[in-house]
Write a protein that holds these residues in place. Structure first.
Motif, PDB file in Angstrom:
ATOM      1  N   THR A  99      61.921  -2.544 118.712  1.00 50.85           N
ATOM      2  CA  THR A  99      61.484  -1.139 118.679  1.00 50.85           C
ATOM      3  C   THR A  99      60.521  -0.766 119.789  1.00 50.85           C
ATOM      4  OG1 THR A  99      59.697  -1.691 117.143  1.00 50.85           O
ATOM      5  CG2 THR A  99      61.810  -1.042 116.181  1.00 50.85           C
ATOM      6  N   THR A 100      60.502  -1.556 120.873  1.00 47.29           N
ATOM      7  CA  THR A 100      59.646  -1.144 121.994  1.00 47.29           C
ATOM      8  C   THR A 100      60.268  -0.011 122.795  1.00 47.29           C
ATOM      9  OG1 THR A 100      60.622  -2.975 123.242  1.00 47.29           O
ATOM     10  CG2 THR A 100      58.489  -3.362 122.181  1.00 47.29           C
ATOM     11  N   SER A 101      61.519   0.294 122.528  1.00 50.15           N
ATOM     12  CA  SER A 101      62.149   1.491 123.082  1.00 50.15           C
ATOM     13  C   SER A 101      63.160   2.019 122.069  1.00 50.15           C
ATOM     14  CB  SER A 101      62.837   1.198 124.422  1.00 50.15           C
ATOM     15  OG  SER A 101      63.914   0.293 124.245  1.00 50.15           O
ATOM     16  N   TYR A 102      63.510   3.310 122.219  1.00 51.38           N
ATOM     17  CA  TYR A 102      64.388   3.972 121.241  1.00 51.38           C
ATOM     18  C   TYR A 102      65.437   4.801 121.971  1.00 51.38           C
ATOM     19  CZ  TYR A 102      61.119   2.975 117.405  1.00 51.38           C
ATOM     20  OH  TYR A 102      60.333   2.362 116.458  1.00 51.38           O
ATOM     21  N   THR A 103      66.531   5.057 121.261  1.00 53.12           N
ATOM     22  CA  THR A 103      67.549   6.004 121.701  1.00 53.12           C
ATOM     23  C   THR A 103      67.707   7.080 120.644  1.00 53.12           C
ATOM     24  OG1 THR A 103      68.790   4.352 122.962  1.00 53.12           O
ATOM     25  CG2 THR A 103      69.980   6.337 122.281  1.00 53.12           C
ATOM     26  N   SER A 140      58.855  -4.846 105.587  1.00 57.63           N
ATOM     27  CA  SER A 140      58.175  -4.468 106.821  1.00 57.63           C
ATOM     28  C   SER A 140      59.072  -3.529 107.622  1.00 57.63           C
ATOM     29  CB  SER A 140      57.832  -5.706 107.655  1.00 57.63           C
ATOM     30  OG  SER A 140      56.823  -6.468 107.040  1.00 57.63           O
ATOM     31  N   PHE A 141      58.439  -2.500 108.195  1.00 56.01           N
ATOM     32  CA  PHE A 141      59.182  -1.552 109.033  1.00 56.01           C
ATOM     33  C   PHE A 141      58.577  -1.582 110.424  1.00 56.01           C
ATOM     34  CE2 PHE A 141      60.150   2.644 110.794  1.00 56.01           C
ATOM     35  CZ  PHE A 141      61.522   2.699 110.578  1.00 56.01           C
ATOM     36  N   ALA A 142      59.436  -1.809 111.428  1.00 57.67           N
ATOM     37  CA  ALA A 142      58.980  -1.873 112.812  1.00 57.67           C
ATOM     38  C   ALA A 142      58.966  -0.473 113.412  1.00 57.67           C
ATOM     39  CB  ALA A 142      59.881  -2.793 113.625  1.00 57.67           C
ATOM     40  N   PHE A 143      57.839  -0.130 114.104  1.00 59.43           N
ATOM     41  CA  PHE A 143      57.679   1.210 114.666  1.00 59.43           C
ATOM     42  C   PHE A 143      56.913   1.076 115.973  1.00 59.43           C
ATOM     43  CE2 PHE A 143      55.707   5.578 114.639  1.00 59.43           C
ATOM     44  CZ  PHE A 143      56.897   6.289 114.672  1.00 59.43           C
ATOM     45  N   TYR A 144      57.586   1.395 117.080  1.00 63.18           N
ATOM     46  CA  TYR A 144      56.995   1.285 118.410  1.00 63.18           C
ATOM     47  C   TYR A 144      56.358  -0.085 118.623  1.00 63.18           C
ATOM     48  CZ  TYR A 144      57.874   6.221 119.338  1.00 63.18           C
ATOM     49  OH  TYR A 144      58.487   7.433 119.563  1.00 63.18           O
ATOM     50  N   ASN A 163      65.549  -0.782 111.235  1.00 60.97           N
ATOM     51  CA  ASN A 163      64.396   0.029 111.649  1.00 60.97           C
ATOM     52  C   ASN A 163      64.821   1.369 112.248  1.00 60.97           C
ATOM     53  OD1 ASN A 163      62.328  -1.986 110.999  1.00 60.97           O
ATOM     54  ND2 ASN A 163      63.273  -3.151 112.652  1.00 60.97           N
ATOM     55  N   ILE A 164      65.959   1.870 111.786  1.00 55.70           N
ATOM     56  CA  ILE A 164      66.455   3.175 112.205  1.00 55.70           C
ATOM     57  C   ILE A 164      65.769   4.272 111.395  1.00 55.70           C
ATOM     58  CG2 ILE A 164      68.525   4.639 112.048  1.00 55.70           C
ATOM     59  CD1 ILE A 164      70.159   2.229 112.943  1.00 55.70           C
ATOM     60  N   VAL A 165      65.558   5.426 112.019  1.00 58.07           N
ATOM     61  CA  VAL A 165      65.001   6.602 111.344  1.00 58.07           C
ATOM     62  C   VAL A 165      66.080   7.677 111.313  1.00 58.07           C
ATOM     63  CG1 VAL A 165      63.187   8.345 111.311  1.00 58.07           C
ATOM     64  CG2 VAL A 165      62.691   6.036 112.160  1.00 58.07           C
ATOM     65  N   ASP A 166      66.404   8.147 110.099  1.00 63.01           N
ATOM     66  CA  ASP A 166      67.345   9.263 109.926  1.00 63.01           C
ATOM     67  C   ASP A 166      66.573  10.525 109.564  1.00 63.01           C
ATOM     68  OD1 ASP A 166      70.031   8.521 110.421  1.00 63.01           O
ATOM     69  OD2 ASP A 166      70.003   7.259 108.636  1.00 63.01           O
ATOM     70  N   ALA A 187      67.261   5.418 116.934  1.00 65.26           N
ATOM     71  CA  ALA A 187      67.492   3.989 116.702  1.00 65.26           C
ATOM     72  C   ALA A 187      66.801   3.160 117.774  1.00 65.26           C
ATOM     73  CB  ALA A 187      68.986   3.689 116.690  1.00 65.26           C
ATOM     74  N   PRO A 188      66.276   1.973 117.402  1.00 61.33           N
ATOM     75  CA  PRO A 188      65.706   1.070 118.402  1.00 61.33           C
ATOM     76  C   PRO A 188      66.753   0.692 119.442  1.00 61.33           C
ATOM     77  CG  PRO A 188      65.121   0.372 116.184  1.00 61.33           C
ATOM     78  CD  PRO A 188      66.144   1.444 116.035  1.00 61.33           C
ATOM     79  N   SER A 189      66.305   0.502 120.704  1.00 64.80           N
ATOM     80  CA  SER A 189      67.269   0.196 121.758  1.00 64.80           C
ATOM     81  C   SER A 189      66.765  -0.888 122.699  1.00 64.80           C
ATOM     82  CB  SER A 189      67.591   1.476 122.552  1.00 64.80           C
ATOM     83  OG  SER A 189      66.405   2.029 123.111  1.00 64.80           O
TER      84      SER A 189
END
Length: 846
Positions: free
Chosen positions: A55-59, A96-100, A213-216, A269-271
């Motif tokens: 999750t250090t980058s996202y799309t 656990s939820f990964a965020f940035y 760790n996707i966000v909808d 989504a994490p990318s």
């Protein structure tokens, strides 16, 4: 406005989150393999699995072309709605939820449409005023906005808090079991501040996916309120410093602004690089190999890790290791089978002659029978048959291990004995099957009745005194089960299944008991016998009724009397009920059992009355003591509630004892119901009317069952009404108003008046449940006052009136002038609408 895009993708080239569709599950699948032809053959197994990205980058993916939300917008935990602009208490996630790049298992939910991983604001103020755009430290950081806007969760404007609320829950069932659990937050049917319902109700949903760790983001309805806070709304997320952010759909139109959106789904989504992972194969808990190396593996693995295995059951286990060190696994199991030839299964062989003794000579050759079972090729010469005493020998097919003489196989057991036949098809496929059958011995064994010495002077095996009660068992030695018992001649009471006899109901005499197993070809019928003698005994016991009794704890037993003529003493053995007592009375030659049961249980005891040392008899009695039945209020439930009509009660839970039956709840207010599921009784609902009595009662059947009482005190809705006076007056300043009287009723305890002109007040009276507004206004102006009921109900009605106070008129201008001169006078204040000016000397001024 719903925005539509046409998206095309080849599955093998798509990253983990395939555009903004349903978030992919973290899972592994092993497709069914090709069937093998030989028990020593192999086939390929392949594990297909997906790999989450870091999750250090996202799309942010474009708007989904289909709006198909799958999670409910109601239920779960409700955010406190007694005030607006609040953060929830700390919510602890079961994952656990990964965020940035950071991992969290705690967060807070804000009433204004957002989630934050900064839990220092828990239970605090959730800001509503903002105009900054994402990313920015001027708005909540380390947060997800979906949609961040100034909604109002208080009542009013909320009218139905059961539906209009902020709620959140974790789903851990079905496909959403770990490691695919979801945390769902709903902002459901909420008014916006200031605009209230004027621009419609706002509904949106945020979904956090474990593992991926996707966000909808699901937006059902969003309309901006342009007259408040610039109509600001934003959908997206940003990191803890407010320096990096992502907008839903990467669309600048979704940044802070006054915009509307309906039936829209976005996904972020994490990318970054894939989460490190390993694959391990197992057979029966034993590793097969070391899996595949990490790195460079396609997100959707297809046929890049096959292993060649023989028959058996195999499990593929994929282990993912997060950067924070936590791990989770997914697995799938697949069975590799051998192609089954369409021949008949071999038959079990029974050794039927009970006179024959080991070792046995047995013909186990079933070649013709097995081949004849094939509908496609029944010719036995098209197969090779060999027989083995071990399965591994049959699988390997070694001639050194086979049974050389299947037509005359010699065996001493043990039985049942397993034999394996190896069948090889010789004409077309060359496939091999190994199938098992058994050699069993026919029916055998013996029976005997040991007898009972009770009451007999010189007891012999098989003898029973005629006054013995209860069943007396048979002794079985190596007996084949499945037979039935009978006795000859008639007169013996015998259980045909167990062989147990009852002397007290049998006729005195000698009997032959026969155990019979019916013929089961090829084996004939089997029988074995034993002798039983019922001996006449003088002693008998007469028992009062009722004898066997069922009592509640605390109940007195109905006295039980055991009498034997000539009895000189007595004894009691077995499990005697606590609280009861027995006593022998020589005068009446009897035993009396009396007392009060104190302990639940099933108690079986035997009373023995002795006439002489060789003449005594007994009676066996069973007393069943049942514990008191209860329906108990659960901890934390409130069975004494005061609630306003049309308001939801707090659910009331009771636990029902296993001994309580027929539970019913009576006299509940209209709109309130109860359910019974298992041993849980739940009372819930919304009272729609004030009942005649607040007390409900729970009735049930059971020991010492007493009704359980509770109270739901339903308050009538508060009311306010104008009784007398004008609620729209226009007095002059310093002139008394006409008194205005209001009354209150229902559950209202009083009235509160606000917005009155200075000099005007209100006080109780003149009647009960009335107030009077009176006084002399001393300041001009237009005043709109409110009369509101005082009650504990969530909604208090309000009446509005006006008192517009006119200022006194004044005249300014030069009033000293020469004869024949003129001047101009100016009037101020509220002029008359009919005669604004009058003069005492119309000849001079008019």
């Amino acid at each position: 406005m719903k925005r539509n895009y046409l998206l095309l993708c080849l599955l093998a080239l798509c990253p983990f989150a395939v555009f903004a569709q349903v978030a992919p599950l973290v899972q592994v699948e092993v497709p069914p393999p090709a069937t093998i032809c030989d028990p020593t053959g192999t086939t390929a197994l392949t594990a297909n699995f997906n790999v989450p990205q870091q999750t250090t980058s996202y799309t942010p993916y474009p708007e989904d072309t289909v709006f198909n939300p799958s999670f409910p917008t109601t239920g779960g935990t409700l955010l406190d709605a007694t005030q607006d602009d609040v953060w929830s208490p700390v919510v602890t996630l079961p994952f656990s939820f990964a965020f940035y790049g950071n991992f969290y298992n705690q967060l807070i939910v804000g009433s204004n449409g957002l989630i934050s991983f900064d839990i220092s604001d828990a239970n605090g103020y959730c800001p509503w005023a903002f105009t900054a755009s994402v990313p920015s430290p001027a708005i909540p950081t380390n947060a997800i906005f979906g949609i961040y806007q100034d909604t109002n969760i208080a009542m009013p404007p909320v009218t139905n808090p059961a539906v209009q609320n902020v709620n959140y829950y974790v789903l851990d069932t079905g496909v959403n079991q770990a490691p695919n659990r979801v945390f769902v937050v709903n902002f459901n049917s909420l008014p916006q501040f200031s605009c209230n319902n004027g621009v419609g109700l706002q509904t949106s949903q945020i979904v956090l996916h474990e593992g991926s760790n996707i966000v909808d983001f699901f937006v059902f309805d969003r309309t901006c309120c342009p007259g408040w806070n610039s109509g600001s709304g934003v959908i997206g997320m940003q990191n803890a410093s407010g320096t990096v952010g992502h907008l839903a759909g990467a669309d600048p139109a979704n940044n802070t602004g006054c915009w509307s959106m309906f039936d829209t789904h976005y996904q972020i989504a994490p990318s970054a690089a894939q989460v490190p992972h390993t694959l391990q194969w197992y057979e029966g808990g034993t590793p097969v190999n070391n899996g595949i190396p990490t790195g460079g593996t396609p997100i959707f693995a297809v046929n890049d890790n096959p292993i060649n295995v023989g028959p058996g059951t195999y499990t593929a286990v994929v282990t993912y290791t997060n950067p924070d060190g936590t791990t989770y696994t997914v697995s799938d199991t697949q069975t590799v089978s051998v192609l089954q030839l369409d021949v008949a299964d071999p038959l079990d062989i029974a050794l039927c002659d009970p006179t024959q003794t080991p070792p046995y000579t047995v013909n186990i050759n079933q070649n013709n029978y097995i081949a004849a079972g094939s509908p496609t090729d029944p010719d036995p010469t098209h197969y090779a048959f060999s027989y083995y005493e071990t399965e591994i020998g049959a699988i390997n097919g070694s001639p050194a291990n086979d049974i050389n003489t299947p037509n005359a196989f010699i065996t001493s057991g043990p039985f049942p004995k397993s034999i394996w036949v190896r069948i090889e098809e010789l004409v077309s496929t060359g496939c091999v099957n190994v199938r098992e059958f058994f050699i069993t011995e026919g029916p055998s064994g013996t029976i005997a009745y040991p007898g009972d010495p009770t009451g007999l002077t010189t007891p012999m095996p098989g003898q029973y005194c005629s006054n013995l009660t209860g069943q007396h068992p048979v002794t079985e030695t190596a007996l084949t089960s499945g037979g039935t018992y009978s006795a000859s001649p008639a007169g013996l009471t015998i259980d045909p299944t167990t062989g147990a006899i009852t002397p007290t109901t049998s006729t005195v005499g000698v009997y032959t008991v026969t155990y019979t197993i019916a013929a089961n070809p090829p084996c004939p019928a089997f029988t074995t016998t034993a002798t039983v003698e019922i001996v006449a005994c003088a002693c008998t016991v007469t028992v009062s009724t009722p004898e066997d009794q069922t009592l509640c704890v605390g109940d007195a037993v109905t006295a039980i009397n055991y009498t034997t003529a000539g009895a000189t003493s007595a004894s009691v053995s077995g499990n005697f009920p606590p609280g009861l007592a027995w006593a022998f009375d020589p005068a009446t030659e009897s035993v009396d059992v009396t007392g009060t049961a104190t302990t639940a249980g099933v108690y079986t005891y035997t009373v023995q009355l002795n006439v002489t040392a060789s003449d005594f008899c007994s009676e066996t009695t069973t007393i069943t003591v049942t514990a008191s039945s209860n329906v108990t209020l659960n901890a934390g439930s409130n069975d004494n509630q005061t609630i306003c009509v049309d308001s939801l009660i707090a659910d009331i839970y009771y636990t029902i004892d296993a001994t309580a039956t027929g539970v019913a709840v009576n006299n509940l207010p209209a709109g309130v119901t109860y359910t019974v599921v298992g041993n849980l009784l739940t009372i819930s609902g919304t009272p729609t009317a004030v009942p005649a009595s607040p007390t409900y009662d729970i009735t049930f059947t059971g020991c010492n069952a007493a009704p359980v009482l509770g109270n739901i005190n339903v308050l009538a809705a508060p009311t306010v009404a104008l009784v007398s006076g004008d609620d729209a007056q226009t007095p002059c300043v310093n002139a008394a108003i006409t008194n205005i009287v209001y009354s209150f009723g229902g559950s209202a305890t009083g009235l509160n008046v606000s917005g009155l002109p200075p000099g005007v007040t209100f006080a109780a009276g003149p009647g009960a449940n009335e107030i009077t507004i009176s006084g002399t206004p001393n300041t001009a102006g237009n005043y709109s006052y409110q009369v509101e009921t005082i009650s504990t109900c969530p909604t208090n009605p309000v009446l509005i009136g006006t008192i517009n106070v006119d200022a006194l008129p004044t005249i300014t201008g030069d009033t000293a002038l020469c004869l024949g001169g003129m001047t101009t006078l100016t009037g101020s204040g509220t002029a008359s609408t009919t005669t604004p000016w009058t003069s005492s000397n119309p000849a001079i001024a008019s």
